[in-house]
Write a protein that holds these residues in place. Structure first.
Motif, PDB file in Angstrom:
ATOM      1  N   GLU A  64       0.839  -1.200   0.000  1.00 39.10           N
ATOM      2  CA  GLU A  64       0.000   0.000   0.000  1.00 39.10           C
ATOM      3  C   GLU A  64       0.874   1.251   0.000  1.00 39.10           C
ATOM      4  O   GLU A  64       0.535   2.262  -0.600  1.00 39.10           O
ATOM      5  N   ALA A  65       2.008   1.175   0.677  1.00 37.82           N
ATOM      6  CA  ALA A  65       2.943   2.304   0.731  1.00 37.82           C
ATOM      7  C   ALA A  65       4.343   1.785   1.036  1.00 37.82           C
ATOM      8  O   ALA A  65       4.509   0.732   1.660  1.00 37.82           O
ATOM      9  N   VAL A  66       5.341   2.527   0.582  1.00 41.73           N
ATOM     10  CA  VAL A  66       6.744   2.207   0.825  1.00 41.73           C
ATOM     11  C   VAL A  66       7.428   3.451   1.371  1.00 41.73           C
ATOM     12  O   VAL A  66       7.237   4.555   0.853  1.00 41.73           O
ATOM     13  N   GLU A  67       8.208   3.278   2.440  1.00 45.57           N
ATOM     14  CA  GLU A  67       8.912   4.393   3.077  1.00 45.57           C
ATOM     15  C   GLU A  67       7.942   5.533   3.413  1.00 45.57           C
ATOM     16  O   GLU A  67       8.143   6.684   3.040  1.00 45.57           O
ATOM     17  N   TYR A  68       6.884   5.199   4.131  1.00 48.50           N
ATOM     18  CA  TYR A  68       5.902   6.198   4.549  1.00 48.50           C
ATOM     19  C   TYR A  68       6.531   7.091   5.615  1.00 48.50           C
ATOM     20  O   TYR A  68       6.929   6.631   6.677  1.00 48.50           O
ATOM     21  N   ASN A  69       6.604   8.404   5.323  1.00 48.53           N
ATOM     22  CA  ASN A  69       7.354   9.339   6.162  1.00 48.53           C
ATOM     23  C   ASN A  69       6.408  10.290   6.897  1.00 48.53           C
ATOM     24  O   ASN A  69       5.582  10.954   6.283  1.00 48.53           O
ATOM     25  N   PHE A  70       6.539  10.338   8.219  1.00 47.01           N
ATOM     26  CA  PHE A  70       5.692  11.197   9.046  1.00 47.01           C
ATOM     27  C   PHE A  70       6.305  12.580   9.295  1.00 47.01           C
ATOM     28  O   PHE A  70       5.691  13.401   9.969  1.00 47.01           O
ATOM     29  N   SER A  71       7.493  12.849   8.786  1.00 50.20           N
ATOM     30  CA  SER A  71       8.267  14.028   9.204  1.00 50.20           C
ATOM     31  C   SER A  71       7.564  15.361   8.960  1.00 50.20           C
ATOM     32  O   SER A  71       7.761  16.314   9.713  1.00 50.20           O
ATOM     33  N   LYS A  72       6.744  15.439   7.925  1.00 53.59           N
ATOM     34  CA  LYS A  72       6.074  16.706   7.622  1.00 53.59           C
ATOM     35  C   LYS A  72       4.595  16.696   7.989  1.00 53.59           C
ATOM     36  O   LYS A  72       3.833  17.568   7.564  1.00 53.59           O
ATOM     37  N   HIS A  73       4.181  15.735   8.796  1.00 57.27           N
ATOM     38  CA  HIS A  73       2.767  15.573   9.112  1.00 57.27           C
ATOM     39  C   HIS A  73       2.352  16.221  10.434  1.00 57.27           C
ATOM     40  O   HIS A  73       1.184  16.162  10.805  1.00 57.27           O
ATOM     41  N   GLU A  74       3.311  16.834  11.129  1.00 55.03           N
ATOM     42  CA  GLU A  74       3.005  17.541  12.373  1.00 55.03           C
ATOM     43  C   GLU A  74       2.219  16.650  13.341  1.00 55.03           C
ATOM     44  O   GLU A  74       1.105  16.982  13.766  1.00 55.03           O
ATOM     45  N   VAL A  75       2.805  15.517  13.703  1.00 55.12           N
ATOM     46  CA  VAL A  75       2.166  14.581  14.622  1.00 55.12           C
ATOM     47  C   VAL A  75       2.612  14.911  16.049  1.00 55.12           C
ATOM     48  O   VAL A  75       3.806  15.006  16.320  1.00 55.12           O
ATOM     49  N   TYR A  76       1.628  15.072  16.944  1.00 57.17           N
ATOM     50  CA  TYR A  76       1.947  15.420  18.327  1.00 57.17           C
ATOM     51  C   TYR A  76       1.222  14.501  19.309  1.00 57.17           C
ATOM     52  O   TYR A  76       0.059  14.145  19.106  1.00 57.17           O
ATOM     53  N   LEU A  77       1.930  14.146  20.366  1.00 58.96           N
ATOM     54  CA  LEU A  77       1.345  13.501  21.537  1.00 58.96           C
ATOM     55  C   LEU A  77       1.392  14.555  22.634  1.00 58.96           C
ATOM     56  O   LEU A  77       2.438  14.775  23.248  1.00 58.96           O
ATOM     57  N   ASP A  78       0.290  15.272  22.836  1.00 59.80           N
ATOM     58  CA  ASP A  78       0.271  16.468  23.682  1.00 59.80           C
ATOM     59  C   ASP A  78       1.313  17.450  23.137  1.00 59.80           C
ATOM     60  O   ASP A  78       1.207  17.876  22.004  1.00 59.80           O
ATOM     61  N   ASP A  79       2.363  17.742  23.908  1.00 63.68           N
ATOM     62  CA  ASP A  79       3.397  18.677  23.438  1.00 63.68           C
ATOM     63  C   ASP A  79       4.569  17.975  22.765  1.00 63.68           C
ATOM     64  O   ASP A  79       5.507  18.642  22.308  1.00 63.68           O
TER      65      ASP A  79
END
Length: 229
Positions: free
Chosen positions: A87-102
């Motif tokens: 479904e995806a290869v090398e799925y990158n979260f770096s620009k997705h602004e993911v936060y766990l609280d702060d």
């Protein structure tokens, strides 16, 4: 090292791992884009090209080319009949602004495979399995879980961390229901894929740990880990 992004010189084992990852990335992207399983020659060529980009002596390059070619060809022959289009290869979260609280979270998933086309949750495209390649020695389930004398459970925590990332990423339109460690290097012609199970308790405990560690980092509380104490 990670906090201040200090450059690190890669050793031969790290270079071998990087080349395996790059080769499999190129291979499965080709599979996804063409809907046709690439040949073993394609995969071996991708590996050799990746090794060529590493800074190695001539002797080291010959050694890693021989070892890696044998290993990655064995991987292909072991799984060629069961490989599915990712479904995806090398799925990158770096620009997705993911936060766990702060706490800002980021990471990259080697490969994602779809398990079902309907998740039953509005706005989501189905359940998926997250796959992480490992080029180190093959580990048992108990070693992965951290249930042996010389294991710390970090391999399982990595999968749980991906679960947290997937759940918190508003752009991730799937539900991660499974994790898998794929030991791709092989030893004596043997390869292994191990499903890593996780519970809501595993997720909540890791979230708590990450918040605590983040708070210590912000307060500049770093444990001394050298032998002198």
């Amino acid at each position: 090292r990670n906090l201040i992004r200090m450059p690190e010189v890669k050793n031969k084992h790290m270079m071998l791992g990087t080349a395996f990852h790059k080769a499999l990335e190129k291979f499965f992207l080709e599979f996804k884009n063409t809907n046709k399983l690439p040949s073993s020659e394609f995969l071996v060529s991708a590996y050799k090209n990746a090794i060529e980009r590493e800074i190695l002596t001539h002797k080291e390059k010959e050694e890693l080319t021989e070892i890696g070619t044998e290993g990655i060809l064995g991987y292909y022959n072991s799984y060629k009949d069961s490989m599915i289009i990712p479904e995806a290869v090398e799925y990158n979260f770096s620009k997705h602004e993911v936060y766990l609280d702060d706490v800002h979270l980021t990471g990259k998933i080697d490969k994602i495979e779809k398990l079902s086309s309907s998740s039953g949750k509005t706005g989501y495209n189905g359940d998926v399995k997250v796959i992480d390649y490992k080029t180190g020695g093959i580990k048992t389930k108990n070693q992965i879980e951290g249930n042996t004398k010389n294991s710390d459970g970090n391999l399982k925590r990595q999968i749980v961390f991906y679960k947290i990332l997937c759940d918190l990423d508003s752009r991730f339109k799937y539900i991660m229901t499974a994790g898998e460690l794929d030991f791709v290097k092989g030893k004596d012609g043997k390869y292994k894929k191990e499903i890593v199970e996780f519970s809501e308790k595993d997720v909540s405990e890791l979230k708590k740990t990450m918040k605590e560690v983040y708070e210590k980092i912000m307060n500049l509380e770093f444990e001394c880990r050298d032998e002198q104490g």
